[in-house]
Design a protein around this motif. Structure first.
Motif, PDB file in Angstrom:
ATOM      1  N   GLN A 153      62.602  44.907  52.416  1.00 43.41           N
ATOM      2  CA  GLN A 153      63.765  45.889  52.517  1.00 43.41           C
ATOM      3  C   GLN A 153      63.488  47.162  52.598  1.00 43.41           C
ATOM      4  OE1 GLN A 153      66.690  44.377  49.945  1.00 43.41           O
ATOM      5  NE2 GLN A 153      67.509  42.839  51.156  1.00 43.41           N
ATOM      6  N   GLY A 154      62.267  47.518  52.162  1.00 46.75           N
ATOM      7  CA  GLY A 154      61.992  48.870  52.035  1.00 46.75           C
ATOM      8  C   GLY A 154      62.503  49.792  50.937  1.00 46.75           C
ATOM      9  N   ARG A 155      62.934  48.994  49.932  1.00 47.38           N
ATOM     10  CA  ARG A 155      63.496  49.431  48.732  1.00 47.38           C
ATOM     11  C   ARG A 155      62.625  49.883  47.838  1.00 47.38           C
ATOM     12  NH1 ARG A 155      67.779  45.043  47.475  1.00 47.38           N
ATOM     13  NH2 ARG A 155      68.075  46.260  45.640  1.00 47.38           N
ATOM     14  N   PRO A 156      62.769  50.612  47.005  1.00 50.74           N
ATOM     15  CA  PRO A 156      61.878  51.023  45.926  1.00 50.74           C
ATOM     16  C   PRO A 156      61.282  49.923  45.006  1.00 50.74           C
ATOM     17  CG  PRO A 156      63.661  52.372  45.661  1.00 50.74           C
ATOM     18  CD  PRO A 156      63.913  51.813  46.772  1.00 50.74           C
ATOM     19  N   ALA A 157      60.152  49.742  44.570  1.00 56.49           N
ATOM     20  CA  ALA A 157      59.950  48.724  43.419  1.00 56.49           C
ATOM     21  C   ALA A 157      60.587  49.047  42.230  1.00 56.49           C
ATOM     22  CB  ALA A 157      58.283  48.598  43.844  1.00 56.49           C
ATOM     23  N   ARG A 158      60.983  47.956  41.685  1.00 58.43           N
ATOM     24  CA  ARG A 158      61.642  48.391  40.160  1.00 58.43           C
ATOM     25  C   ARG A 158      60.330  48.595  39.206  1.00 58.43           C
ATOM     26  NH1 ARG A 158      66.654  45.145  39.166  1.00 58.43           N
ATOM     27  NH2 ARG A 158      66.826  46.390  37.589  1.00 58.43           N
ATOM     28  N   THR A 159      60.614  49.797  38.235  1.00 57.94           N
ATOM     29  CA  THR A 159      59.507  50.271  37.567  1.00 57.94           C
ATOM     30  C   THR A 159      59.516  49.089  36.235  1.00 57.94           C
ATOM     31  OG1 THR A 159      60.984  51.607  36.295  1.00 57.94           O
ATOM     32  CG2 THR A 159      59.631  52.700  38.321  1.00 57.94           C
ATOM     33  N   THR A 160      60.488  48.416  36.020  1.00 57.93           N
ATOM     34  CA  THR A 160      60.358  47.685  35.034  1.00 57.93           C
ATOM     35  C   THR A 160      60.345  46.053  35.393  1.00 57.93           C
ATOM     36  OG1 THR A 160      62.489  47.526  34.372  1.00 57.93           O
ATOM     37  CG2 THR A 160      61.192  49.185  33.182  1.00 57.93           C
ATOM     38  N   LEU A 161      60.013  45.116  34.719  1.00 54.15           N
ATOM     39  CA  LEU A 161      60.215  43.792  35.132  1.00 54.15           C
ATOM     40  C   LEU A 161      61.364  43.221  34.582  1.00 54.15           C
ATOM     41  CD1 LEU A 161      58.644  41.229  36.227  1.00 54.15           C
ATOM     42  CD2 LEU A 161      57.710  41.011  33.915  1.00 54.15           C
ATOM     43  N   ALA A 162      61.895  43.714  33.589  1.00 53.46           N
ATOM     44  CA  ALA A 162      63.182  43.236  33.286  1.00 53.46           C
ATOM     45  C   ALA A 162      63.464  44.176  32.095  1.00 53.46           C
ATOM     46  CB  ALA A 162      63.178  41.659  32.542  1.00 53.46           C
ATOM     47  N   ARG A 163      64.766  44.200  31.651  1.00 58.44           N
ATOM     48  CA  ARG A 163      65.432  44.953  30.863  1.00 58.44           C
ATOM     49  C   ARG A 163      64.402  44.817  29.522  1.00 58.44           C
ATOM     50  NH1 ARG A 163      71.796  43.855  31.312  1.00 58.44           N
ATOM     51  NH2 ARG A 163      71.840  44.979  33.461  1.00 58.44           N
ATOM     52  N   PRO A 164      64.045  45.704  28.482  1.00 58.95           N
ATOM     53  CA  PRO A 164      63.558  45.874  27.265  1.00 58.95           C
ATOM     54  C   PRO A 164      64.012  44.633  26.327  1.00 58.95           C
ATOM     55  CG  PRO A 164      63.952  48.222  27.843  1.00 58.95           C
ATOM     56  CD  PRO A 164      64.698  47.192  28.871  1.00 58.95           C
ATOM     57  N   ILE A 165      65.194  44.546  26.261  1.00 61.15           N
ATOM     58  CA  ILE A 165      65.704  43.510  25.419  1.00 61.15           C
ATOM     59  C   ILE A 165      65.237  41.975  25.679  1.00 61.15           C
ATOM     60  CG2 ILE A 165      67.846  43.152  26.495  1.00 61.15           C
ATOM     61  CD1 ILE A 165      67.281  43.002  22.641  1.00 61.15           C
ATOM     62  N   TYR A 166      65.246  41.786  26.839  1.00 60.05           N
ATOM     63  CA  TYR A 166      64.686  40.445  27.411  1.00 60.05           C
ATOM     64  C   TYR A 166      63.038  40.343  27.229  1.00 60.05           C
ATOM     65  CZ  TYR A 166      69.223  40.334  30.059  1.00 60.05           C
ATOM     66  OH  TYR A 166      70.383  40.273  30.559  1.00 60.05           O
ATOM     67  N   LEU A 167      62.510  41.479  27.473  1.00 60.24           N
ATOM     68  CA  LEU A 167      61.017  41.328  27.286  1.00 60.24           C
ATOM     69  C   LEU A 167      60.735  41.171  25.729  1.00 60.24           C
ATOM     70  CD1 LEU A 167      59.545  44.150  29.669  1.00 60.24           C
ATOM     71  CD2 LEU A 167      59.836  41.426  29.926  1.00 60.24           C
ATOM     72  N   TRP A 168      61.526  41.953  24.856  1.00 55.89           N
ATOM     73  CA  TRP A 168      61.472  41.645  23.380  1.00 55.89           C
ATOM     74  C   TRP A 168      61.572  40.293  22.976  1.00 55.89           C
ATOM     75  CZ3 TRP A 168      58.108  44.318  20.778  1.00 55.89           C
ATOM     76  CH2 TRP A 168      58.066  45.745  21.100  1.00 55.89           C
ATOM     77  N   ALA A 169      62.837  39.716  23.641  1.00 55.36           N
ATOM     78  CA  ALA A 169      63.242  38.508  23.261  1.00 55.36           C
ATOM     79  C   ALA A 169      62.220  37.209  23.653  1.00 55.36           C
ATOM     80  CB  ALA A 169      64.471  38.124  23.962  1.00 55.36           C
ATOM     81  N   PHE A 170      61.365  37.745  24.950  1.00 54.79           N
ATOM     82  CA  PHE A 170      60.501  36.630  25.484  1.00 54.79           C
ATOM     83  C   PHE A 170      59.369  36.589  24.444  1.00 54.79           C
ATOM     84  CE2 PHE A 170      56.593  35.499  27.879  1.00 54.79           C
ATOM     85  CZ  PHE A 170      57.107  34.220  28.357  1.00 54.79           C
TER      86      PHE A 170
END
Length: 143
Positions: free
Chosen positions: A105-122
């Motif tokens: 779609q030509g939209r900018p790539a997200r700079t994070t994979l997921a919200r930090p809370i989800y990454l810490w939970a994982f």
């Protein structure tokens, strides 16, 4: 002869999805290799360094055998080798699909994979999984 704006947009779209398609190609090649070279046979792959040094399973132990089983359409065996890896696959496919769609779609790539809370939970889940699979009552999680 100059290219039209429409042709330029089409070429830009194709270029923008090259990275996600490249990741898919490399992942597919690795999956095909693991599917054809059996990790259950000794000598094909190196031993897990953590298992070799400590005698304990790491969170990734059994993942190659799980992917081999999955490549041979045996998801129950794959689940037995590494349930966490199997549970992670749908999330990885979702993130790859989102990246591919945003690129197309030509939209900018997200700079994070997921919200930090989800990454810490994982991360917490991985650590708990790591500990539990090495305890006597958690042997069901061992490969």
């Amino acid at each position: 002869m100059t290219e039209t704006a429409h042709e330029r947009r089409g070429a830009d779209r194709i270029r923008s999805v090259l990275a996600p398609l490249g990741v898919a190609a490399v992942t597919g090649a690795a999956f095909a290799f693991v599917g054809s070279v059996d990790p259950n046979q000794p000598g094909h792959y190196p031993t897990c360094p953590f298992l070799f040094l400590t005698g304990l399973y790491c969170p990734g132990c059994g993942t190659l055998r799980a992917m081999h089983a999955l490549a041979h359409a045996d998801p129950l065996t794959a689940l037995g080798f590494n349930p966490l890896a199997m549970a992670t696959i749908p999330f990885l496919l979702f993130w790859w699909g989102r990246w591919t769609l945003r690129s197309w779609q030509g939209r900018p790539a997200r700079t994070t994979l997921a919200r930090p809370i989800y990454l810490w939970a994982f991360l917490a889940l991985v650590i708990v999984y790591w500990v539990v699979r090495n305890l006597p009552f958690g042997r069901v999680l061992a490969p």
